[in-house]
Write an enzyme that holds these catalytic residues in place. Structure first.
Site, PDB file in Angstrom:
ATOM      1  N   ASP A 740      55.253  18.944  56.001  1.00  0.00           N
ATOM      2  CA  ASP A 740      54.653  19.292  54.717  1.00  0.00           C
ATOM      3  C   ASP A 740      54.580  17.981  53.942  1.00  0.00           C
ATOM      4  O   ASP A 740      55.203  16.986  54.319  1.00  0.00           O
ATOM      5  CB  ASP A 740      55.469  20.357  53.987  1.00  0.00           C
ATOM      6  CG  ASP A 740      54.638  21.022  52.871  1.00  0.00           C
ATOM      7  OD1 ASP A 740      53.560  20.482  52.525  1.00  0.00           O
ATOM      8  OD2 ASP A 740      55.065  22.064  52.350  1.00  0.00           O
TER       9      ASP A 740
HETATM   10  C1  BGC Z   1      52.293  22.497  50.250  1.00  0.00           C
HETATM   11  C2  BGC Z   1      51.524  22.755  51.520  1.00  0.00           C
HETATM   12  C3  BGC Z   1      50.157  22.150  51.402  1.00  0.00           C
HETATM   13  C4  BGC Z   1      50.294  20.662  51.136  1.00  0.00           C
HETATM   14  C5  BGC Z   1      48.974  19.946  51.029  1.00  0.00           C
HETATM   15  C6  BGC Z   1      52.302  21.032  49.885  1.00  0.00           C
HETATM   16  O1  BGC Z   1      52.816  20.867  48.621  1.00  0.00           O
HETATM   17  O2  BGC Z   1      53.611  22.967  50.383  1.00  0.00           O
HETATM   18  O3  BGC Z   1      51.434  24.133  51.757  1.00  0.00           O
HETATM   19  O4  BGC Z   1      49.397  22.405  52.547  1.00  0.00           O
HETATM   20  O5  BGC Z   1      51.002  20.486  49.932  1.00  0.00           O
HETATM   21  O6  BGC Z   1      48.310  20.266  49.856  1.00  0.00           O
END
Ligand code: BGC
Length: 826
Positions: A740
């Site tokens: 993530d």
């Molecule tokens: C989130 C993810 C997301 C990523 C990209 C993160 O803060 O937890 O689910 O895909 O950001 O935007």
């Protein structure tokens, strides 16, 4: 056309440092065309409508064209189409609201009340002020004058009251009026409306389950209740179609709605900023309520009404499971629409009740479900529900059955219950198992490291189930030894031999030949994405790019691979469709429909330049307050796995990749990057990992994203047990694993020569996304050197490990080659 308040928020993404100057190789231009695929919009509307759950109906619905309706609540205009954060932040060109939807559906809407709300909401626009994570849970309600309501009741015979809520990423729902509870103004609105109108319908437009205990106070004065979830750009129009009777409601709850928040077994633990103890263990959602607290349920899991009435008869229920593990249990049911007027669809569910044994078992576990087509009055359809008892086996993490780290069926009668919700399902078949059976022996992984007490089942003198507590089994495996035993051999490095990735795609060279040419530095570049979000290497507004992030890699034919959020639409600078949220989709219980929608979404990815959709969100609804529940599907792992698989299959059917997330146990937003999910191995395997396991087996996602949180003391992006032992070695996953967004610094406790990215690569979390460093001041537009430094250290990362990770990334690139090739040609 109404606009989407959710996309008018100021902060559309994580705080960003300036983009480094890298050559722009993407041929894509900023897409300013607001035209969307009408077929996608049509299917999205159908899915949103099928996801609407009718909880109560005394006959007031459907409204029909002949009734006049007064609509109350500002949410009829300021509709919540989606939740907040990366999962909903789509630049959508239009969003229907309910008022417009009802008019479109031909409902006679009372003009005076509508004008009143239109004028007031125009003068009182919702405020999205504040930073990321500070979005409003609700909008203050328009003060309602008793005379306005009384006079409306002289013109219209039915009232629709709309209540709306939203939560999101870094924004839990909270136990306060305006979030989990009604506000005083909303109560006043309900009081006034139900005092004047004989017929009142309540619509809940929310991403999370909210408190509905107040319904009982209004008794018969509220004739119908619809839980609409958040259905995206077409959602309000879909709800209107259901209210009007144009589309028959057929949604079913994918979560239990309890009488009060305190009834949920996670309630005492949820929200702790540091440690989240999963003390309820496998007794999540209906598994808890059906076992221990049936009387605390307001609406059971799997429940939802239609306008039609159905008769469900078990025609045949057979199995050889008593003698063979592999034998399926097959239940054939005849579903007949007994209504004289309305058409509808019905979902039939099969639950297993495992016998008491040494392991405490939930009273019911969902094993299969199937939905009919639209049945006209009098019409019937036969459905066959099929599963294996092994699919609902229990995991022995303590050795209490004599088989530690094994999935077992304990001796005794396994009841198969069939029906249209968990509570009313009745016994269709009993499968006796004579002796304990080990259905799968695996290795201990990701077990708890800190002691805590977990819930289990005991019986009182009368035989009734009572909650008991036992010590959680603690990890016993030697991680250092396990890691060392799995270190890969190095492919002898050859230096550049002029082999390109196209040669591998064309079959004139092997992937190993290609990898052998890569320098340590090139390998380390494949192990991280481009250093910022909104990478200039991808479509404008992308979430990040991986793969060909350097000139030298691109010269060898490694393409930049563009990722975008997910799940409810493409988060790009370009216009894109806003789809129904995960909960809404799962509430359809119609996996083929969701697959069809996801395939159309995949087409939109092709058009807009997204190669990897950061979707589906597959975390379990452990607690109704989790801010991202709207993105996720259910409290049940089978529902989660099936809908995750449907989305992956749909998206990947057009050649692009899906990316199930967040692996694993990301069940609260509070302090999500520091929080430790302390959970037994049994609960992980039966509940929190099970959906991912099904999705991997059924849909083979090409990419998977780890979660922000720790699992039993280890951040998921460093979790060798989760990612290597379970995901890859046990489940056979061969795709690419990405973090993530950014990660937390740490030194590998078993290998001090590995820190940060080196520690991560050893776990086989292949790619840091995006590739920049995260500091106390936020993400930075440069990468660290921890991989190359570790390679040089004794007992450090090996070239073989980097090559293994590169193979996963390049495998993704090869799988996407037809799509990426078309783009380069264009
Ligand atoms: C989130 C993810 C997301 C990523 C990209 C993160 O803060 O937890 O689910 O895909 O950001 O935007």
């Amino acid at each position: 056309m109404p606009t989407n308040p959710a996309t008018e928020s100021g902060d559309r993404s994580h705080a960003q440092p300036p983009v480094e100057s890298v050559a722009q190789i993407s041929a894509l231009l900023l897409d300013t065309d607001p035209t969307l695929d009408p077929e996608l919009a049509r299917v999205a509307r159908q899915a949103a409508a099928e996801g609407v759950v009718l909880l109560r109906n005394d006959g007031v619905l459907p409204l029909g064209a002949e009734r006049s309706v007064a609509v109350f609540g500002r949410v009829q205009i300021d509709w919540f189409a989606v939740g907040y954060g990366s999962g909903g932040d789509v630049k959508v060109p239009y969003v229907w609201n309910l008022l417009a939807g009802l008019r479109d559906a031909g409902v006679q809407v009372d003009g005076e009340v509508a004008d009143h709300y239109a004028a007031w909401t125009a003068a009182n626009r919702p405020s999205y002020e504040g930073t990321w994570g500070q979005w409003p849970h609700h909008f203050p309600e328009m003060p309602l004058d008793a005379d306005v309501v009384a006079s409306a009741a002289t013109r219209a015979d039915t009232a629709v009251v709309v209540i709306g809520r939203a939560a999101g990423e870094a924004r839990e729902s909270v136990r306060e009026p305006g979030s989990f509870y009604l506000t005083d103004d909303e109560r006043t609105m309900l009081d006034l409306v139900t005092a004047s109108f004989a017929r009142t319908v309540v619509v809940i437009d929310a991403g999370n389950v909210m408190d509905l205990s107040w319904l009982d106070g209004y008794g018969e004065r509220i004739g119908a209740v619809l839980y609409a979830w958040q259905g995206g750009m077409e959602g309000a129009r879909a709800v209107a179609a259901v209210l009007a009777g144009e589309i028959a409601p057929s949604g079913k709850l994918t979560d239990t709605i309890a009488l009060s928040y305190e009834d949920y077994p996670s309630a005492p633990y949820f929200g702790d900023p540091d440690v989240n103890v999963y003390a309820e263990d496998v007794f999540v959602g209906y598994r808890y309520f059906e076992t221990f607290a049936q009387d605390r349920v307001q609406f059971p899991f799997g429940f939802g009404l239609g306008y039609a009435a159905f008769d469900v008869t078990v025609v045949e229920a057979t199995t050889d499971a008593a003698t063979s593990d592999a034998a399926p249990v097959r239940v054939t049911v005849e579903v007949r629409n007994t209504d004289a007027t309305f058409s509808g669809k019905e979902t039939v569910q099969a639950y297993v009740a495992a016998p008491d044994g040494r392991l405490g078992k939930p009273a019911r576990s969902l094993a299969a479900f199937a939905k009919t087509r639209l049945l006209a009055p009098g019409e019937s359809e036969r459905l066959t529900l099929e599963f294996r008892l092994a699919d609902v086996a229990s995991y022995d993490d303590s050795g209490v059955t004599g088989h530690r780290s094994a999935f077992v069926l304990e001796p005794g009668d396994h009841g198969v219950f069939v029906g249209t919700d968990v509570r009313s399902a009745s016994l269709a078949l009993t499968v006796p198992i004579d002796d304990l059976r080990v259905v799968r022996q695996v290795a201990e992984a990701a077990a708890a490291r800190e002691p805590f007490s977990r819930m289990t089942l005991a019986r009182d003198a009368s035989g009734a189930a009572v909650v008991a507590w036992e010590d959680v089994p603690l990890a016993a495996v030697d991680r250092r030894e396990r890691v060392l035993a799995g270190l890969p051999a190095e492919i002898p490095m050859t230096g550049d031999r002029g082999i390109t990735l196209d040669d591998v795609a064309g079959g004139t060279a092997t992937l190993d030949d290609f990898i052998a040419q890569l320098t340590a530095e090139e390998l380390s570049l494949l192990a991280r994405g481009d250093v910022t979000m909104h990478s200039p290497l991808g479509a404008p507004g992308n979430a990040g790019v991986l793969g060909g992030v350097s000139e030298s890699l691109r010269a060898k034919g490694v393409p930049p691979i563009t990722t975008t959020d997910g799940p409810s639409g493409l988060r790009l600078s370009a216009y894109a469709s806003l789809l129904p949220s995960g909960t809404a989709l799962a509430s359809t219980w119609n996996a083929p429909l969701v697959r069809e929608l996801a395939a159309l979404h995949g087409q939109e990815m092709l058009q807009k330049g997204s190669d990897v959709l950061l979707s589906p969100g597959m975390n379990i609804h452990r607690d109704p307050l989790c801010g991202r529940n709207f993105e996720y599907f259910s409290e049940d792992p089978l529902v989660t796995g099936r809908f995750g698989a449907a989305i992956v299959q749909g998206v990947q059917s057009v050649g692009v990749s899906a990316c199930p997330k967040h692996f694993a146990a990301n069940n609260q937003e509070t302090n999500r990057t520091r929080n430790d999910s302390r959970v037994s191995e049994r609960a992980l395997r039966e509940i929190y990992l099970r959906g991912f396991e099904l999705c991997v087996a059924e849909a083979e996602p090409r990419t998977i994203m780890t979660s922000y949180n720790k699992v039993n003391g280890v951040w998921s992006h460093y979790h060798h047990d989760l990612v290597t032992t379970i995901l890859r070695d046990e489940w056979g996953y061969t795709g690419c694993v990405i973090t993530d967004w950014w990660m937390e610094d740490a030194v590998d406790p078993d290998f001090p020569a590995l820190e940060d990215n080196a520690y991560r690569v050893r776990a086989q979390v292949d790619v840091l996304m995006p590739g920049g460093v995260k500091t106390a001041d936020g993400p930075q537009a440069y990468a660290d050197e921890t991989i190359l430094q570790s390679l040089a250290r004794p007992d450090g990362l090996t070239i073989g490990e980097l090559q293994r990770g590169a193979r996963n990334v390049l495998g993704l690139a090869l799988a996407l080659a037809p799509v990426l090739g078309r783009r380069t040609d264009a």
